[in-house]
Write a protein that holds these residues in place. Structure first.
Motif, PDB file in Angstrom:
ATOM      1  N   HIS A   1       0.856  -1.180   0.000  1.00  0.00           N
ATOM      2  CA  HIS A   1       0.000   0.000   0.000  1.00  0.00           C
ATOM      3  C   HIS A   1       0.896   1.235   0.000  1.00  0.00           C
ATOM      4  O   HIS A   1       1.891   1.301   0.723  1.00  0.00           O
ATOM      5  CB  HIS A   1      -0.931  -0.036   1.210  1.00  0.00           C
ATOM      6  CG  HIS A   1      -1.865  -1.208   1.147  1.00  0.00           C
ATOM      7  ND1 HIS A   1      -3.088  -1.132   0.534  1.00  0.00           N
ATOM      8  CD2 HIS A   1      -1.744  -2.484   1.568  1.00  0.00           C
ATOM      9  CE1 HIS A   1      -3.687  -2.308   0.599  1.00  0.00           C
ATOM     10  NE2 HIS A   1      -2.882  -3.147   1.213  1.00  0.00           N
ATOM     11  N   ASP A   2       0.535   2.215  -0.812  1.00  0.00           N
ATOM     12  CA  ASP A   2       1.423   3.349  -1.044  1.00  0.00           C
ATOM     13  C   ASP A   2       1.111   4.602  -0.252  1.00  0.00           C
ATOM     14  O   ASP A   2       1.981   5.448  -0.105  1.00  0.00           O
ATOM     15  CB  ASP A   2       1.392   3.721  -2.528  1.00  0.00           C
ATOM     16  CG  ASP A   2       1.972   2.624  -3.399  1.00  0.00           C
ATOM     17  OD1 ASP A   2       2.833   1.886  -2.906  1.00  0.00           O
ATOM     18  OD2 ASP A   2       1.546   2.504  -4.554  1.00  0.00           O
ATOM     19  N   GLU A   3      -0.107   4.749   0.224  1.00  0.00           N
ATOM     20  CA  GLU A   3      -0.500   5.988   0.872  1.00  0.00           C
ATOM     21  C   GLU A   3      -1.331   5.659   2.107  1.00  0.00           C
ATOM     22  O   GLU A   3      -2.123   4.718   2.087  1.00  0.00           O
ATOM     23  CB  GLU A   3      -1.340   6.805  -0.115  1.00  0.00           C
ATOM     24  CG  GLU A   3      -1.330   8.256   0.115  1.00  0.00           C
ATOM     25  CD  GLU A   3      -2.049   8.991  -1.017  1.00  0.00           C
ATOM     26  OE1 GLU A   3      -1.988  10.220  -0.988  1.00  0.00           O
ATOM     27  OE2 GLU A   3      -2.659   8.364  -1.894  1.00  0.00           O
TER      28      GLU A   3
ATOM     29  N   VAL B   1      -4.865   4.130   2.322  1.00  0.00           N
ATOM     30  CA  VAL B   1      -5.823   4.776   1.429  1.00  0.00           C
ATOM     31  C   VAL B   1      -6.274   3.780   0.366  1.00  0.00           C
ATOM     32  O   VAL B   1      -7.447   3.731  -0.002  1.00  0.00           O
ATOM     33  CB  VAL B   1      -5.212   6.044   0.797  1.00  0.00           C
ATOM     34  CG1 VAL B   1      -6.114   6.628  -0.276  1.00  0.00           C
ATOM     35  CG2 VAL B   1      -4.919   7.077   1.873  1.00  0.00           C
ATOM     36  N   ASP B   2      -5.360   2.948  -0.108  1.00  0.00           N
ATOM     37  CA  ASP B   2      -5.709   1.930  -1.100  1.00  0.00           C
ATOM     38  C   ASP B   2      -6.737   0.950  -0.550  1.00  0.00           C
ATOM     39  O   ASP B   2      -7.682   0.571  -1.243  1.00  0.00           O
ATOM     40  CB  ASP B   2      -4.467   1.157  -1.553  1.00  0.00           C
ATOM     41  CG  ASP B   2      -3.482   2.031  -2.303  1.00  0.00           C
ATOM     42  OD1 ASP B   2      -3.921   3.018  -2.929  1.00  0.00           O
ATOM     43  OD2 ASP B   2      -2.274   1.741  -2.253  1.00  0.00           O
TER      44      ASP B   2
ATOM     45  N   ARG C   1      -1.910  12.797   5.701  1.00  0.00           N
ATOM     46  CA  ARG C   1      -1.966  11.836   4.599  1.00  0.00           C
ATOM     47  C   ARG C   1      -0.527  11.536   4.215  1.00  0.00           C
ATOM     48  O   ARG C   1       0.138  12.335   3.550  1.00  0.00           O
ATOM     49  CB  ARG C   1      -2.751  12.415   3.430  1.00  0.00           C
ATOM     50  CG  ARG C   1      -3.059  11.383   2.383  1.00  0.00           C
ATOM     51  CD  ARG C   1      -4.035  11.927   1.375  1.00  0.00           C
ATOM     52  NE  ARG C   1      -4.359  10.922   0.400  1.00  0.00           N
ATOM     53  CZ  ARG C   1      -5.563  10.743  -0.092  1.00  0.00           C
ATOM     54  NH1 ARG C   1      -6.545  11.531   0.295  1.00  0.00           N
ATOM     55  NH2 ARG C   1      -5.782   9.805  -0.967  1.00  0.00           N
ATOM     56  N   ALA C   2      -0.051  10.394   4.675  1.00  0.00           N
ATOM     57  CA  ALA C   2       1.357  10.024   4.501  1.00  0.00           C
ATOM     58  C   ALA C   2       1.572   9.373   3.136  1.00  0.00           C
ATOM     59  O   ALA C   2       0.874   8.422   2.792  1.00  0.00           O
ATOM     60  CB  ALA C   2       1.781   9.062   5.610  1.00  0.00           C
TER      61      ALA C   2
ATOM     62  N   ALA D   1       4.130   7.430   7.585  1.00  0.00           N
ATOM     63  CA  ALA D   1       2.950   7.197   8.428  1.00  0.00           C
ATOM     64  C   ALA D   1       3.384   6.802   9.834  1.00  0.00           C
ATOM     65  O   ALA D   1       2.881   7.347  10.829  1.00  0.00           O
ATOM     66  CB  ALA D   1       2.060   6.113   7.817  1.00  0.00           C
ATOM     67  N   LEU D   2       4.331   5.889   9.940  1.00  0.00           N
ATOM     68  CA  LEU D   2       4.814   5.468  11.254  1.00  0.00           C
ATOM     69  C   LEU D   2       5.565   6.590  11.958  1.00  0.00           C
ATOM     70  O   LEU D   2       5.413   6.780  13.166  1.00  0.00           O
ATOM     71  CB  LEU D   2       5.698   4.226  11.120  1.00  0.00           C
ATOM     72  CG  LEU D   2       4.941   2.962  10.740  1.00  0.00           C
ATOM     73  CD1 LEU D   2       5.904   1.855  10.373  1.00  0.00           C
ATOM     74  CD2 LEU D   2       4.009   2.536  11.846  1.00  0.00           C
ATOM     75  N   TRP D   3       6.354   7.353  11.207  1.00  0.00           N
ATOM     76  CA  TRP D   3       7.048   8.493  11.801  1.00  0.00           C
ATOM     77  C   TRP D   3       6.045   9.475  12.384  1.00  0.00           C
ATOM     78  O   TRP D   3       6.208   9.952  13.504  1.00  0.00           O
ATOM     79  CB  TRP D   3       7.924   9.196  10.753  1.00  0.00           C
ATOM     80  CG  TRP D   3       8.457  10.486  11.273  1.00  0.00           C
ATOM     81  CD1 TRP D   3       9.576  10.674  12.044  1.00  0.00           C
ATOM     82  CD2 TRP D   3       7.865  11.779  11.117  1.00  0.00           C
ATOM     83  NE1 TRP D   3       9.713  12.005  12.363  1.00  0.00           N
ATOM     84  CE2 TRP D   3       8.669  12.708  11.807  1.00  0.00           C
ATOM     85  CE3 TRP D   3       6.727  12.239  10.461  1.00  0.00           C
ATOM     86  CZ2 TRP D   3       8.374  14.066  11.849  1.00  0.00           C
ATOM     87  CZ3 TRP D   3       6.429  13.591  10.504  1.00  0.00           C
ATOM     88  CH2 TRP D   3       7.256  14.490  11.197  1.00  0.00           C
TER      89      TRP D   3
END
Length: 136
Positions: free
Chosen positions: A2-4, A119-120, A28-29, A35-37
């Motif tokens: 997953h990219d986003e 998001v995917d 929105r990473a 995202a984890l950061w």
């Protein structure tokens, strides 16, 4: 992969007998690592505001007092989550698999919730055909 990822931080408390959520941030990473950061950064941000160091300049003298041992220590729990490599890897694996990650911790007045989801995966859920069940 997953990219986003969509990330949220919310604080929940009671007001007039009802549970109220107060958004503390959304991001929105563009990558799993970001995202984890962001989740770690927000967890640290909450911990620092709930439990600042006594020598912090913006806190008036005498404003910080110890809480009872029976009160859950939200800042310590959040800081421990941030520093736990195994739990970070578990969160990364869940997100990479398209599953929602939820970190929630509460004290006697407030629940702090950190969420992240692909998001995917959200888009794929919307495209699934609706389940239609006959009630007749």
């Amino acid at each position: 992969m997953h990219d986003e990822f969509l990330c949220h931080v919310t604080a929940y408390g009671a007001c007039d007998g009802r549970r109220i959520g107060v958004p503390l941030g959304t991001y929105r990473a563009p990558t799993l690592a970001l995202a984890l950061w962001w989740l770690r950064d927000r967890a640290s941000w909450i911990a620092q505001r709930l439990d600042p160091q006594p020598d912090t300049g913006h806190v008036p003298p005498g404003a910080l007092v110890p809480v009872a041992d029976t009160v859950p220590d939200v800042p310590t729990v959040l800081r421990a989550w941030c520093g736990d490599v195994t739990r970070q890897e578990q969160a990364a694996d869940e997100l990479a698999a398209g599953r929602l990650v939820r970190i929630a911790v509460s004290d006697d007045t407030t629940e702090y919730e950190l969420l992240a989801e692909s998001v995917d995966a959200l888009r794929m859920q919307r495209t699934l055909p609706a389940l239609i069940v006959s009630v007749a």
